[in-house]
Design an enzyme around this catalytic site. Structure first.
Site, PDB file in Angstrom:
ATOM      1  N   GLU A   1      15.933 -41.603 -84.717  1.00 58.66           N
ATOM      2  CA  GLU A   1      15.395 -40.272 -84.451  1.00 58.66           C
ATOM      3  C   GLU A   1      15.364 -39.509 -85.762  1.00 58.66           C
ATOM      4  O   GLU A   1      16.159 -39.779 -86.668  1.00 58.66           O
ATOM      5  CB  GLU A   1      16.249 -39.516 -83.433  1.00 58.66           C
ATOM      6  CG  GLU A   1      16.170 -40.043 -82.020  1.00 58.66           C
ATOM      7  CD  GLU A   1      14.814 -39.890 -81.372  1.00 58.66           C
ATOM      8  OE1 GLU A   1      13.907 -39.266 -81.997  1.00 58.66           O
ATOM      9  OE2 GLU A   1      14.626 -40.392 -80.251  1.00 58.66           O
TER      10      GLU A   1
ATOM     11  N   CYS B   1      12.201 -41.838 -79.805  1.00 61.63           N
ATOM     12  CA  CYS B   1      12.424 -43.295 -79.892  1.00 61.63           C
ATOM     13  C   CYS B   1      11.129 -44.014 -80.225  1.00 61.63           C
ATOM     14  O   CYS B   1      10.677 -44.904 -79.509  1.00 61.63           O
ATOM     15  CB  CYS B   1      13.012 -43.841 -78.595  1.00 61.63           C
ATOM     16  SG  CYS B   1      13.537 -45.576 -78.734  1.00 61.63           S
TER      17      CYS B   1
END
Length: 224
Positions: free
Chosen positions: A99, A2
């Site tokens: 991601e 993240c």
């Protein structure tokens, strides 16, 4: 994990969703990166959205160390995080996160979001930190947890995405920290979706609506 997320909503929609006030000018963000000013809520009653810097840099962190953009939820019982967990929790406003997945010879960014595209809140903790010049600044980190089945194909951790019923409790100064441990369960995968995006998100200099447009996995953009 993240290392980027988006807040691709207007200030008006942010205020409506979180029943809060916003005293700064806000434009949708599609590629939020560490060190940037991001909207957070820190009090369930005084619902004022503030801009804190992403990257925890408290006084105990060595000056040359990189700021902490994430903190494992399992680490909150450690002395260095305990005070923030008990006293300085925040909602980090977002509508997706990115991601990267190795596909062929390149890493492909994937955008992960709720299946209806609505905004949500990461669980965060904040501190009084310092900027590069040593000046005081409020900064935050996003908590992480083991992934659900959707995110597991991309990474072995995911941000703590709070279910709506946990949001007020998370920023309630009187909340029982032991109760809050139940908020760290991975967000239900059935309520989420993900798709491959373009390589432009790799650079924080890029920040426009084209970044959240799905890209065909067989396209030249993915293969590049």
């Amino acid at each position: 994990m993240c290392g980027r997320y988006s807040i691709a909503i207007s200030g008006k929609d942010m205020v409506k969703r979180f029943r809060a006030t916003l005293d700064v000018t806000w434009s949708p963000r599609y590629n939020v990166a560490p060190t940037q000013a991001c909207p957070v809520l820190i009090d369930k009653d005084e619902r004022d959205i503030q801009l804190f810097r992403w990257g925890l840099a408290p006084s105990w962190l060595p000056q040359k160390s990189r700021a902490l953009i994430t903190v494992r939820s399992e680490s909150l019982d450690k002395p260095i995080f305990r005070s923030a967990f008990h006293e300085r929790r925040c909602l980090v406003i977002a509508d997706s996160f990115y991601e990267w997945k190795q596909e062929g010879s390149s890493k492909v960014p994937h955008r992960i979001m709720l299946d209806d595209g609505s905004p949500f809140a990461f669980a965060g903790v904040w501190e009084e930190g310092r900027d590069a010049s040593g000046r005081p600044v409020k900064c935050f980190a996003i908590l992480t947890t083991p992934p659900n089945t959707l995110v597991a194909s991309l990474h072995d951790r995911m941000p703590v995405m709070l279910l709506p019923e946990w949001e007020n409790t998370w920023i309630d100064p009187n909340a029982d920290p032991k109760e809050l441990l139940n908020a760290f369960a991975p967000y239900p995968a059935m309520l989420m979706e993900e798709y491959a995006g373009g390589q432009a998100v790799n650079s924080p200099k890029n920040d426009d609506a084209s970044l959240i447009v799905p890209v065909d996995r067989d396209s030249s953009d993915v293969a590049a």
